[in-house]
Design an enzyme around this catalytic site. Structure first.
Site, PDB file in Angstrom:
ATOM      1  N   THR A 123      -4.429  10.608  15.878  1.00  0.00           N
ATOM      2  CA  THR A 123      -3.686  10.962  14.711  1.00  0.00           C
ATOM      3  C   THR A 123      -3.644  12.335  14.162  1.00  0.00           C
ATOM      4  O   THR A 123      -4.978  12.870  14.136  1.00  0.00           O
ATOM      5  CB  THR A 123      -3.755   9.705  13.863  1.00  0.00           C
ATOM      6  OG1 THR A 123      -3.792   8.501  14.599  1.00  0.00           O
ATOM      7  CG2 THR A 123      -2.832   9.956  12.722  1.00  0.00           C
TER       8      THR A 123
ATOM      9  N   THR B 283       1.096   9.608  15.254  1.00  0.00           N
ATOM     10  CA  THR B 283       0.088   8.992  15.898  1.00  0.00           C
ATOM     11  C   THR B 283      -0.049   8.418  17.297  1.00  0.00           C
ATOM     12  O   THR B 283       1.153   7.856  17.650  1.00  0.00           O
ATOM     13  CB  THR B 283      -0.307   7.852  14.938  1.00  0.00           C
ATOM     14  OG1 THR B 283      -1.703   7.211  15.377  1.00  0.00           O
ATOM     15  CG2 THR B 283       0.714   6.502  14.915  1.00  0.00           C
TER      16      THR B 283
ATOM     17  N   ASN C  19      -2.076   6.296  18.028  1.00  0.00           N
ATOM     18  CA  ASN C  19      -3.075   5.157  17.609  1.00  0.00           C
ATOM     19  C   ASN C  19      -4.489   5.396  18.285  1.00  0.00           C
ATOM     20  O   ASN C  19      -5.255   6.089  17.577  1.00  0.00           O
ATOM     21  CB  ASN C  19      -2.546   3.896  18.009  1.00  0.00           C
ATOM     22  CG  ASN C  19      -3.216   2.631  17.161  1.00  0.00           C
ATOM     23  OD1 ASN C  19      -3.428   2.904  16.200  1.00  0.00           O
ATOM     24  ND2 ASN C  19      -3.774   1.638  17.943  1.00  0.00           N
TER      25      ASN C  19
ATOM     26  N   ASP D 185      -1.218  -1.788  16.568  1.00  0.00           N
ATOM     27  CA  ASP D 185      -1.048  -2.008  15.082  1.00  0.00           C
ATOM     28  C   ASP D 185      -0.225  -3.365  14.757  1.00  0.00           C
ATOM     29  O   ASP D 185      -0.249  -3.594  13.352  1.00  0.00           O
ATOM     30  CB  ASP D 185      -0.030  -0.661  14.631  1.00  0.00           C
ATOM     31  CG  ASP D 185      -1.073   0.368  14.215  1.00  0.00           C
ATOM     32  OD1 ASP D 185      -2.274   0.201  13.895  1.00  0.00           O
ATOM     33  OD2 ASP D 185      -0.701   1.649  14.026  1.00  0.00           O
TER      34      ASP D 185
ATOM     35  N   SER E 240       1.947   0.122   9.468  1.00  0.00           N
ATOM     36  CA  SER E 240       0.995   1.284   9.691  1.00  0.00           C
ATOM     37  C   SER E 240       0.356   1.649   8.373  1.00  0.00           C
ATOM     38  O   SER E 240       0.828   1.152   7.243  1.00  0.00           O
ATOM     39  CB  SER E 240       2.069   2.547  10.119  1.00  0.00           C
ATOM     40  OG  SER E 240       1.242   3.762   9.986  1.00  0.00           O
ATOM     41  N   SER E 241      -0.866   2.095   8.586  1.00  0.00           N
ATOM     42  CA  SER E 241      -1.686   2.630   7.394  1.00  0.00           C
ATOM     43  C   SER E 241      -1.147   4.241   6.980  1.00  0.00           C
ATOM     44  O   SER E 241      -1.745   4.765   5.955  1.00  0.00           O
ATOM     45  CB  SER E 241      -3.019   2.733   7.909  1.00  0.00           C
ATOM     46  OG  SER E 241      -3.466   1.202   8.041  1.00  0.00           O
TER      47      SER E 241
ATOM     48  N   GLY F 106      -7.198   8.383  10.348  1.00  0.00           N
ATOM     49  CA  GLY F 106      -8.072   7.559   9.907  1.00  0.00           C
ATOM     50  C   GLY F 106      -7.823   5.966  10.147  1.00  0.00           C
ATOM     51  O   GLY F 106      -8.826   5.141   9.756  1.00  0.00           O
TER      52      GLY F 106
END
Ligand code: DON
Length: 190
Positions: free
Chosen positions: A3, A21, A23, A45, A74-75, A95
């Protein structure tokens, strides 16, 4: 590698915050022939089934199930903070699940604790994501806080540093740029 985050501001004050990303490391490890880019493994994800963690240990539910046409959770949190309608902070980080807590701490370090730009990015971090039920801390995290958390009943684990936050802080007619000490990050400007 997995990412990447970019924070950009130009001479006119236009700002861009981008996180993109693959991932996992090198995504699906498949390069598109002739095009020169890797395919991601973003399917991770999604929540494969309730109770089964993904590669970041995140537990999902039906809401994040694999369904045709749907986007996975997604974060990623590319962020622009405005002050008086103008960009003040431009920031983000890779992260996985730690993105959200890293960004939260970055914003709190600046806005609430008033740390300077470098300290805002480089201050030791903690992370909790509900499951596993533990607080992860970086080894520079203050011992007094670790002990206090343990006395409150938290399981605290020290881990290798995570996240690589890029921060631009635009204030008092200046732009400060910080690349996280944790990674191979860099800053550039004229
Ligand atoms: O979108 C997400 O939340 C994940 N694909 C992000 C993965 C990631 O940040 C990996 N980098 N360290």
């Amino acid at each position: 590698m997995e990412t990447t985050h970019l924070s950009v501001v130009d001479a006119e004050g236009n700002a861009v915050s981008v996180t993109t990303t693959l991932n996992g490391g090198y995504g699906s490890k498949v390069v598109v022939g002739g095009a020169g880019f890797l395919l991601n493994n973003e399917m991770d994800d999604f929540s494969v089934k309730p109770g089964a963690p993904n590669m970041y240990g995140l537990l999902g539910t039906e809401a994040n199930a694999i369904v045709p046409g749907k986007r996975m959770l997604s974060s990623m949190t590319p962020t622009i903070v405005l002050r008086n309608g103008k960009p003040y902070l431009v920031t983000g980080t890779p992260g996985g699940s730690t993105i959200i807590t890293s960004l939260f701490q970055t914003l709190v370090n600046d806005i609430v604790f008033g740390l300077d730009a470098k300290a805002t990015v480089n201050a030791p971090k903690f992370h909790h994501q509900w499951w596993p039920d533990e607080v992860r801390i970086e080894k520079e995290f203050p011992d007094s806080t670790r002990i206090a958390l343990e006395r409150m009943g938290y399981t605290v684990k020290t881990g290798a540093p995570w996240s690589r936050t890029e921060l631009l802080r635009i204030a008092d007619g200046r732009i400060e740029a910080v690349g996280d000490w944790r990674g191979d990050d860099s800053v550039a400007g004229e």
